[in-house]
Design a protein around this motif. Structure first.
Motif, short mmCIF file in Angstrom:
data_model
loop_
_atom_site.label_atom_id
_atom_site.label_comp_id
_atom_site.label_asym_id
_atom_site.label_seq_id
_atom_site.Cartn_x
_atom_site.Cartn_y
_atom_site.Cartn_z
N GLY A 1 0.79 -1.23 0.00
CA GLY A 1 0.00 0.00 0.00
C GLY A 1 0.82 1.27 0.00
O GLY A 1 0.26 2.37 0.09
N ARG A 2 2.13 1.15 -0.10
CA ARG A 2 2.99 2.34 -0.09
C ARG A 2 3.72 2.46 -1.42
O ARG A 2 4.94 2.51 -1.51
N THR A 3 2.93 2.47 -2.49
CA THR A 3 3.45 2.67 -3.83
C THR A 3 2.60 3.71 -4.54
O THR A 3 1.42 3.88 -4.23
N VAL A 4 3.19 4.40 -5.48
CA VAL A 4 2.44 5.39 -6.26
C VAL A 4 2.98 5.39 -7.69
O VAL A 4 4.19 5.34 -7.91
N ALA A 5 2.06 5.41 -8.66
CA ALA A 5 2.42 5.46 -10.08
C ALA A 5 1.80 6.70 -10.71
O ALA A 5 0.68 7.08 -10.39
N VAL B 1 6.22 6.48 -14.05
CA VAL B 1 7.14 6.51 -12.90
C VAL B 1 6.45 5.79 -11.74
O VAL B 1 5.28 6.04 -11.46
N ILE B 2 7.18 4.91 -11.07
CA ILE B 2 6.66 4.25 -9.87
C ILE B 2 7.59 4.56 -8.70
O ILE B 2 8.81 4.39 -8.80
N ILE B 3 6.98 5.03 -7.64
CA ILE B 3 7.69 5.25 -6.37
C ILE B 3 7.24 4.16 -5.41
O ILE B 3 6.04 3.91 -5.27
N ASP C 1 11.06 4.83 4.31
CA ASP C 1 9.75 4.81 4.95
C ASP C 1 9.18 6.24 5.06
O ASP C 1 9.91 7.19 5.31
N LYS C 2 7.87 6.36 4.86
CA LYS C 2 7.13 7.62 5.04
C LYS C 2 7.37 8.64 3.92
O LYS C 2 7.01 9.81 4.07
N TRP C 3 7.96 8.23 2.79
CA TRP C 3 8.19 9.19 1.71
C TRP C 3 6.88 9.56 1.02
O TRP C 3 6.64 10.71 0.69
N ILE C 4 6.02 8.58 0.79
CA ILE C 4 4.82 8.79 -0.02
C ILE C 4 3.77 9.59 0.74
O ILE C 4 3.48 9.32 1.91
#
Length: 578
Positions: A495-499, A513-515, A553-556
């Protein structure tokens, strides 16, 4: 009002020997198909569908490659009164397990009666079938009835009424496959009439040249139904041949004196970068009167690059045109006037990004160029609304809503999706919306496109996707799907991904881009996780992923409701790049 079978029959009776489609395959002579050929080939499939007990109104999925089988199978379904829907064929770029899952999902929602494919692909199709599903027949191209003279009195497609569903369009996105856009005969023919007048189609002089696949609305409508039904000759090449050798498009335009072509934005860049002068000897592009940029956000830089590359071969600057289109309106919503060059609106970047307003540039401040998608078609209305569905002033960015007499009837077997997409909007200027007569589910309803944009001087400027949809090379990519895939990689925080998408000026399309946040802070381990994400997402989706950033951790950034804030994360990523 007529129907698709009526128009095809009329062409067969009035101009049976007129060339309808010229099929091109690399390394083979071109194949010309007349209207007589179309009817005779389609009739073989019509007889086959009747033999298998397929009834009018039932859905037939076509999984076939570029060629005569696909053309005849489609028109055979139309003449039989069945509802054809074309699905992409499995290629080396698609993971078989994902393709199979997509097909299973499509079957569960669309509930087709039959699937048409090749003998060598039968096992792949059957592996996607589930006990108790709707598919009664897998029809193979080796089992088609022999050629006979058509008996039009026995063809059930001629019993269709204009309001009946003629075709289903499925988008190329994974989630989109579950939303089949149901289009009536009336809607399709209203679109062709309005769009044909807008681009000034002339059966006596126009020739369409295309490599676009028929499972996408741009290829299916503008470069298949429109030319066949309106008697415009079509030069049709395989999309795979074009990708391998894009110069074939220019050679075909020159050879056949092509006048019209539709392209997604990335194709302008692709052609400009990949085509070499040695492949353009003797090529003359002066017959091209319109190359219409559609399916992706339009970038004037791509047009400039294309013109710079090919102007020496007779290409006119005025040929570079724009269109905003979607399957839910059959195809075109707007079109730039073909007697000029599409308008380019230079605006202040900061005001646009922070206040969602398109204002004139400020001296000394960064600006950006927006390219117009043109004016609405004569049978189409466009509004820009806020979150409460109230109209916004000109140059204010909001969701694009449209209404026409060629809107979808429904999302097939998806009343929930239909209800959420078609709404009654407040009266515009005190005048109630006119009835469109298209048979749309919501009377006087407006379709909410999910796209953002603004109106200036009566023209539409499209700026982005409401739901962060990413378009890569003309393919719809849903960030939620990619985020879920990235989360499957060991070491990634669930749950800690973003596209998100970022426009690549070199390629003329968006790059994904995927973080991803990971347990480890060790750079070597983070790199290994990034490589694993890249490999897993590329294998399991329709894109080749290149840009992955593994973070601590906690970047997103999340919203207050716990949802991933994609735009905020994109801005954070861009800040860290600079």
């Amino acid at each position: 009002m007529t129907t698709l079978p009526n128009l095809l029959q009329r062409s067969y009776q009035e101009v049976p020997d007129k060339t309808s489609i010229i099929l091109q395959h690399a390394g083979q002579p071109d194949t010309s198909l007349t209207y007589r050929d179309l009817i005779h080939g389609a009739n073989r499939f019509t007889l086959t569908y009747a033999r298998e007990g397929i009834k009018p109104g039932e859905v037939i999925i076509l999984i076939l490659q570029h060629g005569e089988d696909l053309i005849y199978a489609f028109w055979g379904a139309i003449l039989h009164g069945a509802i054809p829907s074309i699905m992409p064929f499995l290629t080396e770029k698609l993971a078989p397990e994902k393709y199979r899952a997509d097909l299973t999902s499509l079957i569960s929602i669309t509930k087709p009666t039959a699937i048409v494919t090749y003998p060598e692909f039968e096992a792949e199709v059957r592996s996607a079938l589930v006990e108790g599903d709707s598919v009664r027949h897998v029809i193979l191209t080796s089992q088609i009835e022999a050629k006979t003279e058509p008996d039009f009195n026995s063809l059930q497609g001629f019993n269709a009424s204009p309001k009946d569903i003629a075709v289903l369009q499925h988008s190329s996105g994974t989630t989109g496959l579950q939303k089949g856009v149901a289009l009536s005969h009336r809607a399709v023919l209203n679109q062709l009439e309005a769009y044909g007048k807008t681009i000034r189609l002339d059966p006596a002089s126009d020739i369409i040249v295309s490599w676009l696949p028929l499972y996408h609305d741009m290829g299916f409508i503008a470069c298949f139904l429109l030319p066949v039904l309106l008697r415009i000759p079509l030069v049709n090449m395989s999309p795979f041949d074009w990708v391998r050798a894009p110069y074939r498009l220019m050679q075909s335009v020159s050879q056949y004196k092509g006048t019209l072509t539709w392209l997604p934005n990335f194709a302008y860049n692709f052609c400009a970068h990949k085509i070499r002068e040695r492949n353009l000897e003797g090529v003359n592009l002066s017959s091209w009167r319109a190359i219409i940029n559609c399916s992706e956000p339009v970038h004037v830089e791509s047009h400039d690059l294309f013109f710079e590359k090919f102007s020496a071969y007779g290409l006119a600057k005025s040929a570079l045109q724009t269109c905003y289109a979607m399957a839910e309106n059959v195809f075109a919503v707007t079109q730039s006037p073909l007697d000029g060059i599409p308008a380019v609106d230079e605006i202040d970047r900061e005001t646009f990004m922070t206040q969602r307003l398109a204002t004139p540039p400020i001296a000394g401040q960064p600006s950006m160029k927006m390219t117009s998608s043109g004016h609405p078609l004569p049978n189409t209305k466009v509004r820009v609304v806020d979150a409460d569905l109230n109209d916004l002033p000109n140059r204010s960015v909001g969701e694009i809503a449209m209404q026409s007499d060629c809107m979808l009837t429904e999302y097939f077997n998806r009343p929930d999706a239909t209800e959420s997409a078609i709404k009654n909007l407040p009266a515009q200027g005190g005048v109630p919306a006119a009835e469109d007569g298209s048979g749309s589910v919501v009377k006087n309803g407006w379709y909410l496109t999910g796209d953002y944009g603004y109106i200036a001087d009566g023209e539409l400027y499209v700026s982005g996707r409401k739901k962060d949809l990413i378009i890569v090379g003309g393919k719809n990519v849903y960030p939620q799907d990619l985020e879920s895939l990235a989360s499957e990689v060991p070491g990634v925080h669930a749950g800690r991904t973003v596209a998100f998408g970022m426009y690549d000026e070199e390629e003329g399309t968006e790059e994904v881009v995927i973080i991803a946040e990971a347990d480890s802070k060790d750079p070597a381990e983070q790199q290994a996780i990034a490589d694993a994400i890249r490999k897993h997402v590329t294998k399991s989706s329709a894109i080749a992923l290149r840009h992955v950033k593994v973070v601590d951790d906690k970047w997103i950034i999340k919203t207050s409701s716990g949802k991933t804030a994609r735009s905020a994360n994109k801005e954070k990523f861009i800040r860290e790049l600079s």
